[in-house]
Structures are given as structure tokens and as C-alpha cells.
Scaffold this motif. Structure first.
Motif, PDB file in Angstrom:
ATOM      1  N   ALA A 427       0.836  -1.203   0.000  1.00 54.36           N
ATOM      2  CA  ALA A 427       0.000   0.000   0.000  1.00 54.36           C
ATOM      3  C   ALA A 427       0.870   1.252   0.000  1.00 54.36           C
ATOM      4  CB  ALA A 427      -0.918  -0.004   1.228  1.00 54.36           C
ATOM      5  N   HIS A 428       1.991   1.192   0.703  1.00 50.48           N
ATOM      6  CA  HIS A 428       2.927   2.316   0.731  1.00 50.48           C
ATOM      7  C   HIS A 428       3.443   2.616  -0.676  1.00 50.48           C
ATOM      8  CE1 HIS A 428       5.974   5.035   2.061  1.00 50.48           C
ATOM      9  NE2 HIS A 428       6.987   4.199   1.794  1.00 50.48           N
ATOM     10  N   ALA A 429       3.781   1.547  -1.411  1.00 50.39           N
ATOM     11  CA  ALA A 429       4.274   1.729  -2.780  1.00 50.39           C
ATOM     12  C   ALA A 429       3.161   2.224  -3.700  1.00 50.39           C
ATOM     13  CB  ALA A 429       4.849   0.412  -3.293  1.00 50.39           C
ATOM     14  N   ARG A 430       1.953   1.715  -3.496  1.00 52.86           N
ATOM     15  CA  ARG A 430       0.832   2.157  -4.345  1.00 52.86           C
ATOM     16  C   ARG A 430       0.548   3.641  -4.134  1.00 52.86           C
ATOM     17  NH1 ARG A 430      -2.509  -1.398  -2.984  1.00 52.86           N
ATOM     18  NH2 ARG A 430      -3.734  -0.271  -1.419  1.00 52.86           N
ATOM     19  N   TYR A 431       0.616   4.103  -2.905  1.00 54.82           N
ATOM     20  CA  TYR A 431       0.370   5.513  -2.617  1.00 54.82           C
ATOM     21  C   TYR A 431       1.358   6.413  -3.362  1.00 54.82           C
ATOM     22  CZ  TYR A 431      -0.148   9.884  -0.027  1.00 54.82           C
ATOM     23  OH  TYR A 431      -0.341  11.200   0.316  1.00 54.82           O
ATOM     24  N   SER A 432       2.580   5.967  -3.506  1.00 52.39           N
ATOM     25  CA  SER A 432       3.584   6.790  -4.196  1.00 52.39           C
ATOM     26  C   SER A 432       3.226   6.999  -5.661  1.00 52.39           C
ATOM     27  CB  SER A 432       4.967   6.147  -4.076  1.00 52.39           C
ATOM     28  OG  SER A 432       5.014   4.926  -4.813  1.00 52.39           O
ATOM     29  N   ARG A 433       2.317   6.164  -6.197  1.00 52.63           N
ATOM     30  CA  ARG A 433       1.898   6.292  -7.604  1.00 52.63           C
ATOM     31  C   ARG A 433       0.518   6.957  -7.705  1.00 52.63           C
ATOM     32  NH1 ARG A 433       3.654   0.945  -7.218  1.00 52.63           N
ATOM     33  NH2 ARG A 433       1.518   0.134  -7.380  1.00 52.63           N
ATOM     34  N   ARG A 434       0.141   7.725  -6.687  1.00 49.80           N
ATOM     35  CA  ARG A 434      -1.213   8.268  -6.624  1.00 49.80           C
ATOM     36  C   ARG A 434      -1.521   9.252  -7.745  1.00 49.80           C
ATOM     37  NH1 ARG A 434       2.091  10.432  -3.102  1.00 49.80           N
ATOM     38  NH2 ARG A 434       2.236  12.679  -2.723  1.00 49.80           N
ATOM     39  N   HIS A 435      -0.527   9.853  -8.352  1.00 51.09           N
ATOM     40  CA  HIS A 435      -0.780  10.814  -9.426  1.00 51.09           C
ATOM     41  C   HIS A 435      -0.790  10.159 -10.804  1.00 51.09           C
ATOM     42  CE1 HIS A 435      -0.737  14.074  -6.611  1.00 51.09           C
ATOM     43  NE2 HIS A 435       0.496  13.798  -6.215  1.00 51.09           N
ATOM     44  N   GLU A 436      -0.612   8.853 -10.858  1.00 53.57           N
ATOM     45  CA  GLU A 436      -0.674   8.140 -12.146  1.00 53.57           C
ATOM     46  C   GLU A 436      -2.128   7.877 -12.511  1.00 53.57           C
ATOM     47  OE1 GLU A 436       1.710   4.663 -11.916  1.00 53.57           O
ATOM     48  OE2 GLU A 436       3.558   5.759 -11.387  1.00 53.57           O
ATOM     49  N   PHE A 437      -2.351   7.721 -13.797  1.00 55.27           N
ATOM     50  CA  PHE A 437      -3.708   7.593 -14.310  1.00 55.27           C
ATOM     51  C   PHE A 437      -4.414   6.363 -13.744  1.00 55.27           C
ATOM     52  CE2 PHE A 437      -6.754   5.997 -17.464  1.00 55.27           C
ATOM     53  CZ  PHE A 437      -7.573   7.102 -17.591  1.00 55.27           C
ATOM     54  N   GLU A 438      -3.691   5.263 -13.545  1.00 51.38           N
ATOM     55  CA  GLU A 438      -4.306   4.008 -13.130  1.00 51.38           C
ATOM     56  C   GLU A 438      -4.614   3.941 -11.634  1.00 51.38           C
ATOM     57  OE1 GLU A 438      -1.511   4.273 -14.755  1.00 51.38           O
ATOM     58  OE2 GLU A 438      -1.950   3.528 -16.769  1.00 51.38           O
ATOM     59  N   PHE A 439      -4.153   4.939 -10.862  1.00 49.90           N
ATOM     60  CA  PHE A 439      -4.335   4.867  -9.410  1.00 49.90           C
ATOM     61  C   PHE A 439      -5.804   4.943  -9.032  1.00 49.90           C
ATOM     62  CE2 PHE A 439      -4.900   6.977  -5.307  1.00 49.90           C
ATOM     63  CZ  PHE A 439      -4.162   6.148  -4.475  1.00 49.90           C
ATOM     64  N   ALA A 440      -6.206   4.086  -8.114  1.00 52.28           N
ATOM     65  CA  ALA A 440      -7.577   4.110  -7.585  1.00 52.28           C
ATOM     66  C   ALA A 440      -7.508   4.016  -6.068  1.00 52.28           C
ATOM     67  CB  ALA A 440      -8.405   2.957  -8.149  1.00 52.28           C
ATOM     68  N   PRO A 441      -8.219   4.890  -5.333  1.00 53.40           N
ATOM     69  CA  PRO A 441      -8.198   4.832  -3.869  1.00 53.40           C
ATOM     70  C   PRO A 441      -8.735   3.493  -3.365  1.00 53.40           C
ATOM     71  CG  PRO A 441      -9.157   6.888  -4.634  1.00 53.40           C
ATOM     72  CD  PRO A 441      -9.041   6.005  -5.833  1.00 53.40           C
TER      73      PRO A 441
END
Length: 788
Positions: A427-441
Motif C-alpha cells: 500500500a505504501h508503494a501504491r500511494y507513491s503512484r497516486r498521481h498516475e492515471f491508473e491509481f484508484a483509492p
């Protein structure tokens, strides 16, 4: 005529019939109907016109239960001229109904033929009001727009699901609609600028007056402030002048004064000779802290009305939805909710409430939020007079928590295994990609850990975070959950030392740590308020110092364990134990300076839950009020069940039910004695009090006890008949006898009356070294106040 087309296809359609009344301001019957001219026989499935010697017109409409659900509309009328408030009086009787649940709902729809807006109101037919042997009026109160317009009326009956094999019937003999007619000027609308006002602030209420007559009107509009048991003062007086047919808005304003409590403002319109023409009223709170007047209602009568506890809950509503909710709260006369919390908005909780970017991902990665919009919503709710608090989860979480741990690993508490809590590197790594198009909360927190409250750096950090809540976000206060600067045996520092080896040491350090934060915040924000979970006696056996510190400063104390008391495994599922537990603990919290919030079974009523019985919510509300409760989960309200507006009673007479000077007396006290059967509970419900004017009072609450000894044991929601002519004696204190007495209630004064929130003076009769009063009847709850 075909059977199915009788009475115009099962909808009785008539034109409005204005009846002249030669009295200023008397309500006028604008429309009425009975079934005297109808032909006996079926009207629709489940509805028959029947000969009825008890009905004034000789016939009635009989509605027989076949299954739960709506029946065809039974009344319709067009072109009824309406504005403001009114009442629809339905003459009903019934057979095989439950006392206060599972009845027949009558939903009134008033459709403004000019604007298209619809207004709703409901009434419920229960056995407590309607028996088979005689008709009784069921009043359905409504309020429409303040501009006169023609309306279309429809009334739709709906059967609620029944218990067991019960198959009730209801007879309707007739209906009358009373409203403002054309014979006299009237007040058609009241709009306050806020729900609560600080002492010294300007109370502002817009009063709309309509002159429907053909003559010009000259007179005055007066406002009187009513507070407590008998307080009244004139606060505004303006000239009123209206041309024939004119509608005018008068903006009245005055300085808020008097006791910090619920106030009622009474408006009277008088002609030039001083004769009363019209009257209306609206409640306002006078307080520096809206939490003291938090009495939201769950109206079991009105199916369309939202429960007051969630009326102003802003997230996840849009800004527009929030604005509409605030406008409704200010306009709604029945809204007595002075407090709300914002949940789920924080970036990383105690590690960092406020994000460094906007928009941001909030609440353990659940959703995107706009910080700018959120601040605007907080300000908007505060401007409506509501005390706004931030929810604090009580942990260092997510990205700010990682950063804090990297900088200050010694600030955290550890388990015996050396772990700090829970973490999720994916989850920590996913948060770092929060500005990418594929990111979903996704609700998948990256870190959850508790800080060491004894560390000076932690105390300073948390204090600064809470100061930011007030200064940058605009919150009035905060309520802690999960963790609140407390320690317990078995928690360790980074160096392996146990923080508090014993509960005595844990209690001392917890209280000291919380006090340090509260004192630091108070230096910057003197009026910042606090609240806490874990407010039940079961949760505070080992931590009396910590409980006292939590209560200090009028803190909100949430008693959530009470949600389990409906279970048969709980010793408090017996009503006598339930009432004793709430009232005694509520008095304890009050004496520690806390605001008590006793929760209800399962966090609220759910009609689909087979263990939930409506009458239990009535009884639980009574004991929550007697415990001095100010609440988040709404209180029971139901005029059709003759219980009346219990939340408004607690608001309007807040000093009597939740004042700071109340002190519970021992069960064997001798000052007050009640002559009543054992089913009328009063022992353990006697308090002393000092009025806002400093006068000594003795208060006794009279409760007509539940039919069943146990919660959920009364499946048919039965209630006891009223106890009549109850004698209450109050003895002299120090040679002084009470000089006055009042009967406070929301229910009817007498069995044949209608519910009304009121304090009625009682006649005192001297009896030796005591005085006595007689209470005409007790259906659910009445309160006697003696004043020395």
C-alpha cells in the motif's frame, strides 16, 4: 355506478370550502369531508364504506389489514389556499392495533400548484390513541411555504408489517384541514439565521406576515424570549403595516441573553387596539457551546424526515448537498442538534492531519478530497450555529506516519515482540503512484501505530497538530477514538523499558499526558473542546484519574458499550438495571465536568432487525434524557404515539434535565415521596438542582415503567395505561417549604389531551412539614420540579 368508480375512482375530490369565522387569527377550516353521503360497499381492495353509528355522518371508511404496503389514496382536494403552518385532523378508531408500533401510516402530500413543490407530513394510527369504541382525532401537523398559494391535498394510507397473526382494522369517520384563512392577518413563516447564538450575539429571525383581508392592517409585531420554567422577557417590538393582500417580511433582531439553555421565541401579531391577531414560535439555543444543546430527533411518526443526528453530516456529500443540509437545519423547527463531527477527512491522523497537497488521499487511502472545499464546508456548518468537531482516530497512520517513524522511532510504543502496530509496504508503494492515471483509492492503510504519550516530543507534536485543527481548519474541537494519550501495562519504549508496569502508574501517566496536550492547546485556543470514546464504567475501572482528566473542561464522553445492552447476555438488558446504570453513571460524568453521550442499542433503530422493538426506543430515550444525555444517536419522537417531542423537551428545559447543578440523590432519600403503584418508577430518579437564578430545587421524574422487564421482550410494543392522580410530596429543608412547583412534559397533560412540550404550574397544598401536588396522569414520563 360501477363499484370501482365510487367516490371518483377511490379518490374523494372536492373543492376547497372556506368557512367564515368572525374571530381574528382563529384557525379556519379550509376543507373537510366525511362519508355520510357515500354508498356502503367496497371502495378498493382493503377499503370499504361501512355503516357506522359511531361516526358523525353515520358512515365511515374501514381499512382492513391484508398485507403490509400502501393502499390507494383515500382523499384528494384541489385549490386549498395555504401558507405557513396548519393541521389536518383525522377522526379515527381502531381494532387489534399495536399500542405504539406497526400501525397505519397516513401520509399527507400538499402540492403547491404554483411552484410545483411538495410538502409531506405523516400521522400514525396506534392503539394508544385509537380504540374500537370511540373516535379520537389524530392531528397531522404540516408547514408549507410562507407565500399564499393554492395546494392540492392527497392522503395515502400505508399498513406497516404486523407482529404475529395480527390483522388490525382502522375506521376513518372524516377529516378537516385547518389553516390560515382570509379573515385575519397571520404569521406565515419564521426563519432564524442560526440554530444557536452565543450570549451577547445578535439573534436574527425573519418573520413573514400576510394580510389576506380586503382592509389595510396597522398594528405591531412583538417577540418574547421564553426560557426555563417561567422566564419571559420582551426582546423586540416593531410596527406592522400591511396593505390588503400584502405579504411582508420583518427582520427582528436582539441581543442574546439569559441562561445558556434552550429558548423559545414567541411572536405575536397585535392590531392597533392591542388585540392578539396571530401567534407563532420557534426555538433557538443560547450557548457558547452547541454541544450542550445536542438533542437530535428520530421521528418515528414522520417517514420522510431525516434523523437529526445525521442531518448536518457533511462528508461524503458534495458542497451543494451540504449547503442544502445546513439550510434545512436552520429552517427546520424540529432541529435541535447543536453538534456534529467530521469523519474520514484526515490525511494521516495524529502523524499529520492536514495534507501538504490539495486534492489529497484521505482516510487510509479511501478517497480523494479537496482541502479547500472541506474548509469551506466546516465554516458553513459553523456559521449555522453548530459546534463542529474533528474526529481523531488516535493513531499515527500512513505516509506521514512513515516519515515520523523514520525521524523519531523513539516516539512510538512497541509490543513485547518489538512491533509498533501494523504496516503494509504494498500500500505504501501504491500511494507513491497516486498521481498516475491508473491509481484508484483503496481502503488499505499503509501504517497504523501508537505514539508514546509520555515522550515530550510526542506531546508537543500532538498539541501542534490539534492547534492546526482549530487555526487552519476552523474546527471548534476534536473527539478522540481508539487511543487518547493513554498507556497500559505491556507497552514498551524503543529501549525495551515498560512504560507503565502497573495500572496505577498507567492511570497516572495517561492523565498527565492528556493534561499536557490539553493545556498546551488551551494556550493557543482557549475555547477548543474535547471529546472521547471509552466512556462507560466498564472501560474505566482501572483509570479513575484518566477519566477525570478526560471529563475536565466539559468534554464529550461517549458511552458506546451501551450498544450491547439489548443482548440477553448483558445484565443491563433488564430495564430497571438499564435505567439505574445510565442515570447513576450520567450523574458521575456530570460531577466530573463531562458531557454524557449514552448510546443506544446497536447504534440505532433498524426496522428490519427482528430484535428491534419500537417501544424500546421510547423507553431508552427516556432514560438517556434522565441520565443528562446530550446525544449523537437521535432520541425518540412521536406525537401519534402520544409521547410527543421528547428531544425538544430536553432542549427547551435543558437546565431541568442536563444542567450542571443537578445532583442525583440516594435511592433512600426522604425529601420527595410519591404515592403511586410500583409500576410507576421514581425511586432513584430524584435530583437536587439550583436554577440559573440560584434557587434550590428538588426534581423527581415519574416513569410509567415498561410492560416487559427485558429489552426486546415486548414484541407488540405494548404500553401501560396512564397512572392517574399521582400525589407527590416534598418535605421542608432547613425549615423552608417549596414555594412553587411545575409539571414538565412532552406527553399530554391529561389522557384526553394532545402532546405538548410545556411546564405547567402546579397548586401546592401544605401538609404538615411538607407540600403536596397532584399529577393528573403519567403515560410515559412526567417531571415534577419543586422550587424553594
Amino acid at each position: 355506478m360501477k363499484k370501482h368508480s365510487r367516490m371518483h375512482l377511490a379518490i374523494i375530490t372536492v373543492l376547497a370550502n372556506l368557512l367564515a369565522v368572525n374571530l381574528w387569527a382563529a384557525p379556519e377550516v379550509l376543507w373537510k369531508h366525511d362519508f355520510g353521503a357515500a354508498k356502503p360497499g367496497p371502495l378498493f381492495a382493503g377499503g370499504d364504506i361501512a355503516d357506522d353509528t359511531l361516526a358523525a355522518g353515520g358512515k365511515s371508511l374501514q381499512l382492513a389489514f391484508a398485507k403490509a404496503g400502501a393502499l390507494p389514496a383515500i382523499f384528494s382536494a384541489k385549490d386549498i389556499p395555504l401558507a405557513g403552518t396548519g393541521v389536518i385532523r383525522v377522526r379515527v378508531r381502531g381494532k387489534d392495533l399495536n399500542d405504539v408500533a406497526n400501525g397505519l401510516r397516513l401520509t399527507v402530500t400538499l402540492h403547491n400548484q404554483t411552484t410545483g413543490r411538495r410538502y409531506l407530513a405523516d400521522g400514525m394510527v396506534y392503539a394508544v390513541r385509537a380504540n374500537e369504541k370511540a373516535y379520537r382525532v389524530l392531528p397531522i401537523y404540516f408547514e408549507v411555504g410562507d407565500t399564499p398559494a393554492p395546494y392540492t391535498l392527497t392522503i395515502l394510507p400505508t399498513w406497516q408489517a404486523q407482529t404475529g397473526d395480527r390483522k388490525p382494522s382502522v375506521w376513518i369517520a372524516g377529516i378537516e384541514l385547518e389553516g390560515h384563512g382570509k379573515n385575519a392577518p397571520y404569521i406565515s413563516g419564521l426563519l432564524r439565521s442560526r440554530t444557536n447564538y452565543a450570549p451577547g450575539a445578535q439573534v436574527k429571525i425573519a418573520v413573514t406576515v400576510v394580510n389576506p383581508t380586503q382592509d389595510a392592517f396597522e398594528g405591531k409585531l412583538q417577540a418574547d424570549d421564553l426560557v426555563g420554567l417561567e422566564g419571559r422577557r420582551k426582546v423586540a417590538n416593531v410596527s406592522a403595516s400591511l396593505a390588503p393582500g400584502e405579504r411582508r417580511v420583518y427582520d427582528l433582531a436582539w441581543k442574546a441573553a439569559g441562561a445558556e439553555s434552550g429558548h423559545e421565541v414567541e411572536f405575536s401579531l397585535q392590531n392597533k387596539d392591542g388585540k392578539l391577531v396571530a401567534r407563532d414560535s420557534m426555538d433557538v439555543g443560547i450557548t457558547n457551546d452547541g454541544r450542550l444543546l445536542a438533542f437530535p430527533a428520530h421521528d418515528f411518526e414522520q417517514s420522510w424526515r431525516p434523523s437529526g443526528g445525521g442531518l448536518l453530516y457533511v462528508y461524503p456529500a458534495s458542497h451543494t448537498q451540504s449547503k442544502k443540509a445546513v439550510e434545512m437545519g436552520v429552517r427546520d423547527r424540529d432541529n435541535h442538534n447543536g453538534r456534529m463531527e467530521f469523519f474520514g477527512w484526515s490525511w494521516c491522523d495524529l502523524a499529520g492531519f492536514i495534507p501538504p497537497e490539495d486534492p489529497y488521499v484521505a482516510a487510509n487511502g479511501q478517497w480523494w478530497l479537496s482541502l479547500k472545499e472541506y474548509k469551506e464546508q466546516i465554516a458553513m456548518v459553523k456559521d449555522s450555529g453548530v459546534h463542529v468537531e474533528s474526529y481523531i482516530l488516535g493513531c499515527a497512520t500512513d505516509e506521514a506516519g512513515y516519515e515520523l517513524y523514520q525521524k523519531h522511532p523513539d516516539w512510538f510504543m512497541y509490543g513485547r515482540d518489538g512491533e509498533i502496530g501494523s504496516y503494509n509496504m504494498e500500500a505504501h508503494a501504491r500511494y507513491s503512484r497516486r498521481h498516475e492515471f491508473e491509481f484508484a483509492p483503496v481502503k488499505d492503510g499503509t501504517l497504523w501505530a501508537s505514539l508514546d504519550p509520555t515522550h515530550p516530543g510526542v506531546r508537543s507534536h500532538i498539541s501542534n497538530q490539534c492547534i492546526r485543527l482549530g487555526k487552519e481548519m476552523g474546527f471548534n474541537g476534536a473527539r478522540w477514538d481508539i487511543w487518547m494519550m493513554n498507556v497500559a501495562p505491556g507497552q514498551y519504549r524503543l529501549d525495551g523499558s515498560e512504560i507503565a508496569p502497573t495500572w496505577e502508574e498507567a492511570d497516572r501517566l495517561s492523565a498527565e499526558s492528556l493534561k499536557a496536550v490539553k493545556d498546551a492547546v488551551a494556550k493557543e485556543l482557549p475555547d477548543f473542546t474535547w471529546g472521547y470514546n471509552y466512556g462507560a464504567p466498564e472501560e474505566n475501572k482501572n483509570t479513575p484519574l484518566f477519566l477525570a482528566e478526560k471529563c475536565r473542561g466539559h468534554a464529550w464522553i461517549l458511552d458506546e458499550v451501551a450498544i450491547t445492552y439489548g443482548a440477553k447476555t448483558s445484565p443491563f438488558h433488564f430495564w430497571n438495571a438499564y435505567s439505574k446504570r445510565f442515570i447513576e453513571w450520567g450523574d458521575r460524568i456530570r460531577q466530573l465536568d463531562g458531557i454524557y453521550d449514552p448510546w443506544i442499542f446497536d447504534r440505532g433503530f433498524n426496522a428490519g432487525n427482528p430484535n428491534h422493538v419500537e417501544v424500546d426506543w421510547l423507553h431508552a430515550t427516556i432514560f438517556r434524557i434522565l441520565a443528562g444525555g446530550r446525544v449523537w444517536i437521535p432520541l425518540y419522537k412521536n406525537n401519534s404515539a402520544l409521547a410527543g417531542d421528547l428531544p425538544r423537551m430536553a432542549f427547551r428545559f435543558s437546565d431541568t434535565f442536563s444542567g450542571w447543578n443537578l445532583r442525583l440523590q440516594p435511592e433512600d432519600q426522604k425529601r420527595v415521596v410519591v404515592d403511586a403503584p410500583p409500576t410507576l418508577w421514581w425511586k432513584g430518579y430524584v435530583f437536587t438542582n439550583k436554577s440559573p437564578e440560584g434557587k434550590e430545587q428538588a426534581i423527581v421524574h415519574l416513569v410509567n415503567s415498561p410492560v416487559s422487564e427485558e429489552v426486546s421482550g415486548n414484541r407488540d410494543s405494548k404500553v401501560r395505561p396512564p397512572v392517574l392522580n399521582v400525589t407527590v410530596r416534598c418535605n421542608a429543608v432547613g425549615g423552608r417549604l417549596p414555594q412553587k412547583a411545575w409539571l414538565v412534559m412532552a406527553e399530554p397533560l391529561t389522557p384526553e389531551a394532545e402532546p405538548a412540550v410545556q411546564a405547567v404550574p402546579l397548586k401546592l397544598t401544605k401538609q404538615g412539614s411538607a407540600v403536596r401536588v397532584t399529577v393528573p396522569s403519567v403515560l410515559y414520563l412526567k417531571t415534577v420540579v419543586f422550587e424553594y
